[in-house]
Design a protein around this motif. Structure first.
Motif, PDB file in Angstrom:
ATOM      1  N   GLU A  42       0.849  -1.184   0.000  1.00  7.66           N
ATOM      2  CA  GLU A  42       0.000   0.000   0.000  1.00  7.66           C
ATOM      3  C   GLU A  42       0.887   1.238   0.000  1.00  7.66           C
ATOM      4  OE1 GLU A  42      -2.694  -0.248   3.289  1.00  7.66           O
ATOM      5  OE2 GLU A  42      -4.021  -1.587   2.199  1.00  7.66           O
ATOM      6  N   VAL A  44       2.553   4.727   0.850  1.00  7.14           N
ATOM      7  CA  VAL A  44       2.891   5.434   2.085  1.00  7.14           C
ATOM      8  C   VAL A  44       2.693   6.920   1.821  1.00  7.14           C
ATOM      9  CG1 VAL A  44       4.761   5.964   3.685  1.00  7.14           C
ATOM     10  CG2 VAL A  44       4.550   3.670   2.735  1.00  7.14           C
ATOM     11  N   GLN A  65       4.909  -1.821   6.087  1.00  7.66           N
ATOM     12  CA  GLN A  65       3.566  -2.119   5.591  1.00  7.66           C
ATOM     13  C   GLN A  65       3.295  -3.610   5.671  1.00  7.66           C
ATOM     14  OE1 GLN A  65       0.942  -0.586   4.879  1.00  7.66           O
ATOM     15  NE2 GLN A  65       1.578   1.491   4.474  1.00  7.66           N
ATOM     16  N   LYS A  95       5.210  -7.493   9.113  1.00 12.60           N
ATOM     17  CA  LYS A  95       6.022  -6.285   8.933  1.00 12.60           C
ATOM     18  C   LYS A  95       7.467  -6.697   8.752  1.00 12.60           C
ATOM     19  CE  LYS A  95       3.168  -3.108  11.491  1.00 12.60           C
ATOM     20  NZ  LYS A  95       3.116  -2.073  12.507  1.00 12.60           N
TER      21      LYS A  95
END
Length: 125
Positions: A42, A44, A65, A95
């Motif tokens: 996704e 940032v 992410q 993560k």
């Protein structure tokens, strides 16, 4: 939305979800090998409010992410999975899993995460 424009256009045109997933293109210029998967994390944010975030901070956040879209998979990836994710699936991984490939190293100028297939912990439905 982090899904590819092709996917959204096909869904709008009445294609099934499986047809749209199969039509997604890997524009990264990278082809994972063996058990590797390539995901598009996704995005940032570059700013919070009016504050510009440093490149170092953005890089750390990109690596942290835990969600993304599966863009490509190696030939051996998911071979022993019963219900394997398909290209275009939204996936969740730990993560800091895998390796962050920076924008400057890809054909389309976007960041990607290269990871082992076993590092995917869930597929969003």
């Amino acid at each position: 939305d982090i899904l590819d424009d092709t996917f959204n256009e096909m869904m709008d045109a009445g294609s099934t979800r499986d047809q749209a997933h199969k039509a997604m293109k890997n524009m990264s210029g990278l082809r994972p090998v063996e058990y590797k998967g390539l995901g598009k994390p996704e995005d940032v944010p570059k700013m919070i409010g009016k504050v510009h975030l440093t490149d170092e901070y953005q890089d750390r956040q990109a690596m942290a992410q835990g969600r993304g879209v599966l863009v490509a998979a190696g030939s051996l990836a998911f071979e022993d999975w019963g219900d394997a994710p398909i290209i275009g699936s939204q996936v969740i991984f730990p993560k800091y899993a895998g390796f962050l490939i920076e924008e400057k190293d890809t054909a389309d100028g976007k960041a990607y995460r290269l990871f082992n297939d076993k590092e995917i912990v869930a597929v969003r439905e």
